[in-house]
Scaffold this motif. Structure first.
Motif, PDB file in Angstrom:
ATOM      1  N   ILE A  53     -18.232   1.135  -5.472  1.00 41.95           N
ATOM      2  CA  ILE A  53     -19.153   0.267  -4.624  1.00 41.95           C
ATOM      3  C   ILE A  53     -18.608  -1.060  -4.562  1.00 41.95           C
ATOM      4  O   ILE A  53     -18.258  -1.824  -5.523  1.00 41.95           O
ATOM      5  CB  ILE A  53     -20.466   0.321  -5.042  1.00 41.95           C
ATOM      6  N   VAL A  54     -18.627  -1.872  -3.189  1.00 42.54           N
ATOM      7  CA  VAL A  54     -18.019  -3.081  -3.188  1.00 42.54           C
ATOM      8  C   VAL A  54     -19.327  -3.851  -2.557  1.00 42.54           C
ATOM      9  O   VAL A  54     -20.414  -3.163  -2.053  1.00 42.54           O
ATOM     10  CB  VAL A  54     -16.908  -3.161  -2.060  1.00 42.54           C
ATOM     11  N   PRO A  55     -19.342  -5.007  -2.624  1.00 39.41           N
ATOM     12  CA  PRO A  55     -20.725  -5.882  -2.439  1.00 39.41           C
ATOM     13  C   PRO A  55     -20.950  -6.020  -0.799  1.00 39.41           C
ATOM     14  O   PRO A  55     -22.179  -6.563  -0.433  1.00 39.41           O
ATOM     15  CB  PRO A  55     -20.293  -7.380  -2.903  1.00 39.41           C
ATOM     16  N   ASP A  56     -20.118  -5.498   0.010  1.00 42.37           N
ATOM     17  CA  ASP A  56     -20.392  -5.780   1.577  1.00 42.37           C
ATOM     18  C   ASP A  56     -19.741  -4.569   2.248  1.00 42.37           C
ATOM     19  O   ASP A  56     -19.110  -3.901   1.841  1.00 42.37           O
ATOM     20  CB  ASP A  56     -19.985  -7.160   1.968  1.00 42.37           C
ATOM     21  N   MET A  57     -19.707  -4.662   3.598  1.00 42.70           N
ATOM     22  CA  MET A  57     -19.194  -3.513   4.403  1.00 42.70           C
ATOM     23  C   MET A  57     -17.526  -3.857   4.041  1.00 42.70           C
ATOM     24  O   MET A  57     -17.198  -4.892   4.185  1.00 42.70           O
ATOM     25  CB  MET A  57     -19.369  -3.569   5.722  1.00 42.70           C
ATOM     26  N   ILE A  58     -16.687  -2.691   3.899  1.00 45.78           N
ATOM     27  CA  ILE A  58     -15.432  -2.725   3.610  1.00 45.78           C
ATOM     28  C   ILE A  58     -14.753  -2.121   4.964  1.00 45.78           C
ATOM     29  O   ILE A  58     -14.855  -0.696   5.114  1.00 45.78           O
ATOM     30  CB  ILE A  58     -15.228  -2.053   2.130  1.00 45.78           C
ATOM     31  N   GLY A  59     -13.712  -2.620   5.590  1.00 49.33           N
ATOM     32  CA  GLY A  59     -12.903  -2.107   6.671  1.00 49.33           C
ATOM     33  C   GLY A  59     -11.711  -1.426   6.346  1.00 49.33           C
ATOM     34  O   GLY A  59     -11.449  -0.642   6.683  1.00 49.33           O
ATOM     35  N   TRP A  60     -11.015  -2.043   5.183  1.00 50.95           N
ATOM     36  CA  TRP A  60      -9.850  -1.403   4.976  1.00 50.95           C
ATOM     37  C   TRP A  60      -9.353  -1.745   3.374  1.00 50.95           C
ATOM     38  O   TRP A  60      -9.697  -2.896   2.961  1.00 50.95           O
ATOM     39  CB  TRP A  60      -8.821  -1.898   5.966  1.00 50.95           C
ATOM     40  N   VAL A  61      -8.346  -1.064   2.807  1.00 50.58           N
ATOM     41  CA  VAL A  61      -7.501  -1.337   1.766  1.00 50.58           C
ATOM     42  C   VAL A  61      -6.273  -1.294   2.180  1.00 50.58           C
ATOM     43  O   VAL A  61      -5.871  -0.143   2.726  1.00 50.58           O
ATOM     44  CB  VAL A  61      -8.098  -0.648   0.662  1.00 50.58           C
ATOM     45  N   ILE A  62      -5.089  -2.037   1.366  1.00 55.29           N
ATOM     46  CA  ILE A  62      -3.705  -2.060   1.524  1.00 55.29           C
ATOM     47  C   ILE A  62      -3.387  -1.967   0.209  1.00 55.29           C
ATOM     48  O   ILE A  62      -3.518  -3.192  -0.551  1.00 55.29           O
ATOM     49  CB  ILE A  62      -3.252  -2.951   2.547  1.00 55.29           C
ATOM     50  N   GLU A  63      -2.563  -1.364  -0.230  1.00 57.90           N
ATOM     51  CA  GLU A  63      -1.930  -1.160  -1.509  1.00 57.90           C
ATOM     52  C   GLU A  63      -0.554  -2.277  -1.443  1.00 57.90           C
ATOM     53  O   GLU A  63       0.053  -2.378  -0.565  1.00 57.90           O
ATOM     54  CB  GLU A  63      -1.148   0.240  -1.667  1.00 57.90           C
ATOM     55  N   ARG A  64      -0.812  -3.165  -2.746  1.00 56.82           N
ATOM     56  CA  ARG A  64       0.184  -4.169  -2.958  1.00 56.82           C
ATOM     57  C   ARG A  64       1.550  -3.317  -3.367  1.00 56.82           C
ATOM     58  O   ARG A  64       1.395  -2.694  -4.253  1.00 56.82           O
ATOM     59  CB  ARG A  64      -0.235  -5.220  -3.796  1.00 56.82           C
ATOM     60  N   ARG A  65       2.773  -3.713  -2.984  1.00 51.22           N
ATOM     61  CA  ARG A  65       3.797  -3.048  -3.489  1.00 51.22           C
ATOM     62  C   ARG A  65       4.244  -3.645  -4.773  1.00 51.22           C
ATOM     63  O   ARG A  65       4.458  -2.659  -5.520  1.00 51.22           O
ATOM     64  CB  ARG A  65       4.926  -3.848  -2.556  1.00 51.22           C
ATOM     65  N   ASP A  66       3.881  -4.737  -5.544  1.00 49.56           N
ATOM     66  CA  ASP A  66       4.421  -5.098  -6.838  1.00 49.56           C
ATOM     67  C   ASP A  66       3.158  -5.306  -7.644  1.00 49.56           C
ATOM     68  O   ASP A  66       3.424  -5.817  -8.867  1.00 49.56           O
ATOM     69  CB  ASP A  66       5.270  -6.262  -6.556  1.00 49.56           C
ATOM     70  N   HIS A  67       2.068  -4.935  -7.291  1.00 51.58           N
ATOM     71  CA  HIS A  67       0.666  -5.173  -8.235  1.00 51.58           C
ATOM     72  C   HIS A  67      -0.042  -3.795  -7.858  1.00 51.58           C
ATOM     73  O   HIS A  67       0.024  -3.270  -6.935  1.00 51.58           O
ATOM     74  CB  HIS A  67       0.026  -6.268  -7.600  1.00 51.58           C
ATOM     75  N   PRO A  68      -0.724  -3.457  -9.098  1.00 49.17           N
ATOM     76  CA  PRO A  68      -1.405  -2.279  -9.228  1.00 49.17           C
ATOM     77  C   PRO A  68      -2.765  -2.409  -8.723  1.00 49.17           C
ATOM     78  O   PRO A  68      -3.813  -2.039  -9.076  1.00 49.17           O
ATOM     79  CB  PRO A  68      -1.677  -1.993 -10.712  1.00 49.17           C
ATOM     80  N   ASN A  69      -2.963  -3.432  -7.363  1.00 52.40           N
ATOM     81  CA  ASN A  69      -4.390  -3.600  -6.725  1.00 52.40           C
ATOM     82  C   ASN A  69      -3.932  -3.751  -5.447  1.00 52.40           C
ATOM     83  O   ASN A  69      -2.914  -3.322  -4.762  1.00 52.40           O
ATOM     84  CB  ASN A  69      -4.782  -4.779  -7.579  1.00 52.40           C
ATOM     85  N   PHE A  70      -5.023  -4.082  -4.659  1.00 51.13           N
ATOM     86  CA  PHE A  70      -5.097  -4.043  -3.203  1.00 51.13           C
ATOM     87  C   PHE A  70      -5.536  -5.380  -2.500  1.00 51.13           C
ATOM     88  O   PHE A  70      -6.019  -6.098  -3.261  1.00 51.13           O
ATOM     89  CB  PHE A  70      -6.151  -2.919  -2.736  1.00 51.13           C
TER      90      PHE A  70
END
Length: 144
Positions: A53-70
């Motif tokens: 769950i996130v705190p507001d409407m979420i439109g998109w996620v994009i994976e980061r190339r050199d990091h384990p997050n978005f």
């Protein structure tokens, strides 16, 4: 071709599921539930679906190339999003004068830039804009 379509059974239905992302690194499919304010992940190896769950409407996620997050679009902000444990760090707050808007959709181009749009939460007027987030963090409004 019997396995060309795979139906994933789960207890919860998305209110508005969008924004598919294939993670080659994790061998998983991510997507957002905009209205349900969730990020979902289907792990292909075992078919397990996890959600956060996130705190507001979420439109998109994009994976980061050199990091384990978005990088993600939540509310009117572009954020760094980590799922385990859940943390959010604002990268850019957009449209402070447009309370009724939210992030809608985005994609990364081959140069690592993110192209993202906003739209009204009510879907009743053309109040959104189009932005580009450069790999170095600079953000530019490209179109109104």
């Amino acid at each position: 071709m019997a396995d060309a379509v795979r139906i994933v059974s789960r207890e919860r239905r998305d209110q508005r599921g969008e924004g598919l992302l294939w993670s080659a690194r994790e061998q998983a499919v991510y997507w957002t539930d905009i209205l349900g304010r969730r990020v979902n992940r289907l792990q292909l190896a075992d078919g397990r679906v996890d959600d956060w769950i996130v705190p507001d409407m979420i439109g998109w996620v994009i994976e980061r190339r050199d990091h384990p997050n978005f990088i993600a679009g939540i509310g009117r902000e572009i954020v760094r999003l980590t799922l385990d444990p859940p943390t959010i760090e604002t990268t850019a707050a957009l449209e402070p004068d447009r309370d009724g808007n939210r992030m809608n959709d985005a994609k990364a181009d081959p140069l690592g830039r993110i192209w993202a749009g906003t739209m009204p939460r009510s879907c009743d007027r053309p109040s959104g804009a189009f932005y580009r987030l450069d790999a170095g963090g600079a953000i530019l409004q490209v179109d109104e």
